[in-house]
Design a protein around this motif. Sequence first.
Motif, mmCIF file in Angstrom:
data_model
loop_
_atom_site.group_PDB
_atom_site.id
_atom_site.type_symbol
_atom_site.label_atom_id
_atom_site.label_comp_id
_atom_site.label_asym_id
_atom_site.label_seq_id
_atom_site.Cartn_x
_atom_site.Cartn_y
_atom_site.Cartn_z
ATOM 1 N N VAL A 94 1.883 47.891 21.113
ATOM 2 C CA VAL A 94 2.172 46.913 20.064
ATOM 3 C C VAL A 94 3.680 46.710 20.060
ATOM 4 C CG1 VAL A 94 2.088 46.349 17.616
ATOM 5 C CG2 VAL A 94 0.205 47.629 18.665
ATOM 6 N N GLN A 95 4.113 45.505 20.334
ATOM 7 C CA GLN A 95 5.544 45.225 20.384
ATOM 8 C C GLN A 95 6.079 44.986 18.977
ATOM 9 O OE1 GLN A 95 7.603 41.514 22.179
ATOM 10 N NE2 GLN A 95 7.529 43.056 23.797
ATOM 11 N N LEU A 96 7.179 45.659 18.658
ATOM 12 C CA LEU A 96 7.811 45.509 17.355
ATOM 13 C C LEU A 96 9.054 44.641 17.464
ATOM 14 C CD1 LEU A 96 7.569 49.120 15.857
ATOM 15 C CD2 LEU A 96 5.973 47.210 15.620
ATOM 16 N N TYR A 97 9.263 43.826 16.460
ATOM 17 C CA TYR A 97 10.455 42.976 16.397
ATOM 18 C C TYR A 97 10.891 42.865 14.943
ATOM 19 C CZ TYR A 97 7.698 39.148 14.430
ATOM 20 O OH TYR A 97 6.917 38.384 13.609
ATOM 21 N N ALA A 98 12.053 42.292 14.723
ATOM 22 C CA ALA A 98 12.541 42.107 13.355
ATOM 23 C C ALA A 98 13.022 40.677 13.173
ATOM 24 C CB ALA A 98 13.674 43.083 13.040
ATOM 25 N N GLU A 373 1.618 55.229 16.070
ATOM 26 C CA GLU A 373 1.416 56.391 16.938
ATOM 27 C C GLU A 373 0.290 57.279 16.412
ATOM 28 O OE1 GLU A 373 5.327 58.047 17.051
ATOM 29 O OE2 GLU A 373 6.000 56.727 18.684
ATOM 30 N N ALA A 374 0.131 57.340 15.089
ATOM 31 C CA ALA A 374 -0.947 58.133 14.500
ATOM 32 C C ALA A 374 -2.320 57.576 14.879
ATOM 33 C CB ALA A 374 -0.801 58.174 12.982
ATOM 34 N N ARG A 375 -2.371 56.304 15.253
ATOM 35 C CA ARG A 375 -3.618 55.671 15.683
ATOM 36 C C ARG A 375 -3.768 55.635 17.201
ATOM 37 N NH1 ARG A 375 -6.584 52.520 12.091
ATOM 38 N NH2 ARG A 375 -5.859 52.714 9.934
ATOM 39 N N GLY A 376 -2.896 56.345 17.876
ATOM 40 C CA GLY A 376 -2.971 56.385 19.335
ATOM 41 C C GLY A 376 -2.413 55.160 20.008
ATOM 42 N N LEU A 377 -1.568 54.407 19.295
ATOM 43 C CA LEU A 377 -0.960 53.204 19.842
ATOM 44 C C LEU A 377 0.505 53.468 20.172
ATOM 45 C CD1 LEU A 377 -2.462 50.697 17.249
ATOM 46 C CD2 LEU A 377 -3.277 51.099 19.577
ATOM 47 N N GLU A 378 1.044 52.678 21.085
ATOM 48 C CA GLU A 378 2.439 52.841 21.503
ATOM 49 C C GLU A 378 3.273 51.677 20.966
ATOM 50 O OE1 GLU A 378 5.262 53.003 25.517
ATOM 51 O OE2 GLU A 378 3.070 52.859 25.703
ATOM 52 N N ALA A 379 4.266 52.007 20.159
ATOM 53 C CA ALA A 379 5.195 50.986 19.655
ATOM 54 C C ALA A 379 6.220 50.692 20.739
ATOM 55 C CB ALA A 379 5.886 51.486 18.395
ATOM 56 N N VAL A 380 6.289 49.429 21.174
ATOM 57 C CA VAL A 380 7.179 49.015 22.252
ATOM 58 C C VAL A 380 8.336 48.218 21.656
ATOM 59 C CG1 VAL A 380 7.387 47.635 24.353
ATOM 60 C CG2 VAL A 380 5.339 49.005 23.957
ATOM 61 N N PHE A 381 9.553 48.587 22.008
ATOM 62 C CA PHE A 381 10.722 47.889 21.484
ATOM 63 C C PHE A 381 11.376 46.975 22.519
ATOM 64 C CE2 PHE A 381 10.228 51.346 18.538
ATOM 65 C CZ PHE A 381 10.584 50.800 17.316
ATOM 66 N N THR A 382 11.204 47.262 23.802
ATOM 67 C CA THR A 382 11.843 46.471 24.859
ATOM 68 C C THR A 382 10.814 45.965 25.841
ATOM 69 O OG1 THR A 382 13.873 47.763 24.690
ATOM 70 C CG2 THR A 382 13.583 46.452 26.680
ATOM 71 N N ASP A 383 10.824 44.669 26.079
ATOM 72 C CA ASP A 383 9.934 44.022 27.058
ATOM 73 C C ASP A 383 10.732 43.746 28.315
ATOM 74 O OD1 ASP A 383 8.239 42.498 28.546
ATOM 75 O OD2 ASP A 383 8.135 40.818 27.147
ATOM 76 N N TRP A 384 10.498 44.521 29.343
ATOM 77 C CA TRP A 384 11.312 44.385 30.568
ATOM 78 C C TRP A 384 10.932 43.159 31.393
ATOM 79 C CZ3 TRP A 384 15.536 46.945 30.372
ATOM 80 C CH2 TRP A 384 15.577 48.152 29.681
#
Length: 389
Positions: A94-98, A373-384
């Motif tokens: 799951v990609q995070l942004y602000a 992360e508690a749900r087994g998901l990966e928080a992604v901050f950078t999209d290469w």
Amino acid sequence: MSFGEYIQHFDFASVANRVSGGEAFQYSLAAGRRSASGASHYAASDVARALDCPENGLSAEDFMALLSPAADAFLEEMAARAQALTRKRFGRTVQLYAPMYLSNVCFSKCTYCGFSFGNEIRRLTLTPDQAEAEADILYQQGVRHLLLLTGEAYRETPPEYIGDIVERLARKFASISIEVYPLKEAEYATLRRRGLDGLAVYQETYDPVRYRETHLKGMKSRMQYRLDCPDRAGRAGLRRIAVGALLGLSDPAADVFFTGLHARYLLRNYWQTQISLSLPRLRPAEGLGDFPVIPDRIYARFLFALRIFLPDASLTLSTREPARLRDELAGLCITQMSAGSRTEPGGYSNSGATVQFEIEDARSIAEVRSALEARGLEAVFTDWAAALK
């Protein structure tokens, strides 16, 4: 043929009544247009047929069936299929942004927006130095994807101003997108050369009657020009384009239907561009009184239907929605989320300017990351993938 020309073949109210029957316009500020009686055109057999279709094989009729009240009995099956498609296309990321607001000055008068022209609010436009300082706060929290927002004010925040800020921030952030007033194709191309990565432009509603009723003055009242905005950005080569509707202005099911058709059109015509969709629901704002609340179950059904209809599109969920619902949907169909959001210029440094709308999920970026992360998901901050542009 542009998408704006394409949808002229549809009548919005007819689509609403076909999909929802007697529920048409019920969860809408246009409730006065609600049908007195009548049933949806779609039955359980239509929903079952749609769910049996192969990936990327749904027709517009199948999509309508999944949006209809008949699909409510299939919600668990829809959720399972949506989750399977999400895992296959996006994994557990799951990609995070602000979002970062540059200005709340606006010369458009919109009946649902806190920034609307004429509202007595505290207005503020950040200088490029202030914008960079604001962005640094988010950078220190791990954010690498920024969405820059302004009101509809070409003179206050011209393309040159936006470009100066984009160029500064692109040196540090992996991706810079904008959600501002619609620009010309050449202006998008210039901003792309200065480091712009993406565009978010929400149509708000695809209902031409309600569009006129809710956009009373200013540039935003030009519905066709706004409809063609993603095409101009696509031709300019932007890597990301996000579209969506603000649910509650008109019939939500019909607005979701046209949002899905718009995204499918963009995917087919700008195949090198990442297309994402968002379905924000109305929230309290300056000048906005009572408004209809779309039940979470119906809202989830709309998102599951979009995932099944468009397996390759990214689905975004903002902090307008409650934390519990965001966490649950992130595990099923959502692939992008905002976090730690403020909806006023200078909000991260406590400027005191007026917000555009009230948020519902007020958790910090770190808290959202931990919940994923508690749900087994990966928080992604950078999209290469940006390196492949």
